[in-house]
Design a protein around this motif. Structure first.
Motif, short mmCIF file in Angstrom:
data_model
loop_
_atom_site.label_atom_id
_atom_site.label_comp_id
_atom_site.label_asym_id
_atom_site.label_seq_id
_atom_site.Cartn_x
_atom_site.Cartn_y
_atom_site.Cartn_z
N LEU A 530 -69.81 51.01 -68.09
CA LEU A 530 -70.55 50.02 -67.32
C LEU A 530 -69.61 49.20 -66.45
N VAL A 531 -68.47 48.82 -67.01
CA VAL A 531 -67.48 48.05 -66.23
C VAL A 531 -67.01 48.87 -65.03
N ALA A 532 -66.67 50.13 -65.26
CA ALA A 532 -66.17 50.98 -64.17
C ALA A 532 -67.23 51.16 -63.08
N TYR A 533 -68.47 51.34 -63.48
CA TYR A 533 -69.56 51.52 -62.52
C TYR A 533 -69.71 50.29 -61.64
N ILE A 534 -69.71 49.11 -62.27
CA ILE A 534 -69.90 47.88 -61.50
C ILE A 534 -68.70 47.59 -60.60
N LYS A 535 -67.50 47.87 -61.10
CA LYS A 535 -66.30 47.70 -60.27
C LYS A 535 -66.41 48.53 -58.99
#
Length: 592
Positions: A530-535
């Motif tokens: 989720l962090v990577a997607y939002i970044k």
């Protein structure tokens, strides 16, 4: 020459013998007639009393407040025993993302050592991070770590089954019992261990301790009532009470519920999670060291300020600040990577506002939060269908900056992702299992409610298929009109499913819903995805495809707005476990 003793000497000897006999046979000193047992349970890593996901102090929980209460009790009672009932070392960003994955000291164990616990029972969440963390807990603890119903697969002891604590000449046996459902939830992480039913395991330990101690205490990380084995009772405290009627105290946990009662002279206590409550058992003993009085009190920690014993400790202060820095981007995680601080922005609030106080809209309809989680799971797994739960009813991505705390707020567990082959029939069976979390609608209901025996984290929502949930139907008959890529899903159709490791073990396999085994596992956690997607996106916008809906209900009524207003104003109980029903409200005279 014989020496004749005078009457005065004989009388003196007699008095001396009487006096010596009194000294040896006298009852317990007054201070030994009272014993206080304090118990904590399901603290879930909450050392400081802090909500890391939103960077705020709490006002009613945490080990720092527990320390204040324990210090006060010890100051007024000489014979205090302090025990913990597990699910202690998992549950927040500090534990799960930092210190559970590092070697060396651990802030939770440091706090427990400072508080001088007498024992800790292993809970099921202690196994979330595998055998290495269990060994580390045992090495760090200055007290015995207990589990009488767990062994290694080769039959050797994996933890101490019990310990004996002495206070003012009174010997207290403490037996620890782990939840035997741990393999159901943690799968291969529990492979090194074998778990036995709690009742028979407690019986064996009681038989060993019965002639060695004066007081018997069982500290079991199970609820009072069975959770899965309703017939056999292998995972409930009731089996312990039935098989071990001679015990004096039973501490239960796991269910996060308050319990304070006495059954057949056995004092029983349970408490809420996060250190919100402490269980206190006051025992009085007769001259033969037998318990002749008992009182159970559940003490609310909202009435206590945090103690400097915990908050003033240098290591704990450093761990607390390191967690906040990790969230803000100023400190690395256990593997050296940073959380990125603020790494994205939400254009607007993702979760709709609740129409009825306490009834989460996120479980009544498709929402952007769930669609985001499922989209990320589909992208990373390459699966056809994805399933995920809204772990907390309050989960949201609010408008504004996004940091790691935001992600923890919508996905609080350190799960990995699996891809599993399923048939259409198996997927529908899984969907039916999930839909059992709702109560059946009946005429007059103007709200949808949830089965109180099915916690909200068991309710999964699905992406990749369109479907309806008919709440006019009983459990097992609710899933309708399942469509895959615009066509009805046949029972024989083969698909792949993205699901987290916990659900794979605890539902798909434990409930025998799916016959296939996982064909892929993610190298990182779903939170990391989720962090990577939002970044990558930078700014995220809510997307809702409305691929599912609830049908078979009619919530219309001319009284509906009036009744909902009464709930929202606190004049009626929140209808979470039982729907608001106009016919019943009329009978009660609440509406006319």
């Amino acid at each position: 020459m014989k020496r004749v003793l005078s009457k005065r000497v004989l009388l003196g000897i007699l008095m001396l013998c009487i006096t010596m006999g009194f000294l040896f046979a006298q009852p317990l000193p007054e201070q030994a007639n009272e014993l206080v047992i304090l118990a904590t349970t399901d603290i879930h890593g909450n050392v400081w009393g802090f909500s890391y996901e939103n960077d705020k102090e709490t006002n009613n929980n945490g080990m720092a407040r527990i320390a204040t209460y324990v210090e006060q009790v010890r100051a007024t009672h000489p014979n205090v025993i302090l025990v913990d009932n597990g699910d202690t070392i998992q549950g927040n960003i500090m534990t799960d993302d930092l210190y559970n994955k590092r070697e060396g000291e651990h802030p939770v164990m440091r706090a427990m050592n400072l508080l001088e616990y007498d024992s800790m029972t292993l809970g099921n969440h202690e196994f979330n991070f595998g055998e290495d963390l269990i060994k580390r807990i045992q090495e760090l603890a200055n007290f015995p770590v207990l589990s009488a119903n767990m062994s290694r697969v080769d039959g050797t002891m994996a933890a101490m089954p019990y310990t004996i604590v002495e206070r003012a000449g009174v010997k207290v046996g403490i037996i620890g019992l782990t939840n035997p459902n741990a393999p159901r939830w943690d799968g291969e992480k529990t492979d090194p261990f074998v778990y036995a039913p709690v009742g028979p395991a407690a019986r064996r330990a009681v038989d060993i301790l019965a002639d060695k101690v004066d007081v018997l205490v069982v500290v079991a990380h199970v609820g009072l009532y069975p959770e899965y084995d309703v017939d056999g009772g292998s995972d409930g405290g009731l089996a312990i009470l039935e098989l071990c009627p001679e015990i004096d105290v039973l501490i239960v946990g796991h269910a996060h519920t308050t319990i304070a009662e006495v059954q057949n002279t056995i004092a029983i206590g349970g408490a809420k999670n996060l250190g919100r409550e402490v269980i206190r058992i006051d025992l009085s003993l007769d001259e033969n060291k037998q318990v002749d009085g008992r009182e159970v009190t559940i003490v609310d920690m909202a009435d206590y300020e945090p103690s400097e014993l915990i908050r003033g400790n240098d290591f704990i202060k450093e761990a607390h600040q390191a967690t906040r820095d990790f969230i803000s981007g100023g400190a690395p995680s256990a593997d050296g990577s940073t959380s990125g601080g603020i790494f994205g922005t939400a254009a607007v609030d993702f979760q709709p506002k609740n129409e009825i106080m306490g009834i989460p809209e996120g479980k009544l309809r498709d929402t952007a939060v769930m669609d985001l989680i499922n989209e990320v799971q589909l992208l990373n797994s390459g699966a056809d269908v994805s399933a995920a739960a809204l772990f907390a009813d309050t989960s949201d991505i609010p408008k504004g900056p996004i940091n790691y705390g935001t992600i923890f707020g919508i996905y609080k567990f350190d799960n990995t992702l699996y891809r599993v082959p399923v048939t259409g029939a198996e997927l529908k069976a899984y969907m039916e299992w999930s839909a059992a979390c709702y109560n059946q609608w009946k005429p007059g209901d103007i709200s949808i409610s949830f089965n109180p025996d099915k916690p909200g984290y068991l309710y999964d929502m699905f992406s990749g298929v369109d479907y309806e949930i008919d709440l006019s139907k009983p459990v097992g008959q609710r899933i309708k009109n399942v469509m895959f890529k615009g066509k009805p899903l046949s029972d024989t159709q083969n698909l792949t499913l993205a699901v987290n490791n916990y659900r794979y073990s605890s539902a798909l396999k434990a409930q025998k819903l799916v016959s296939g085994v996982r064909e892929w596992e993610s190298p990182n956690s779903i939170r990391d995805m989720l962090v990577a997607y939002i970044k990558e996106k930078g700014t995220i916008y809510p997307k809702v495809d409305n691929n599912w809906k609830i049908v078979g209900v009619n919530l219309d009524s001319p009284y509906r707005n009036e009744v909902i207003k009464m709930v929202n104003e606190g004049k009626l109980e929140v209808p979470y476990g039982k729907s608001l029903n106009i016919n019943e409200l009329k009978k009660q005279g609440i509406i006319k």
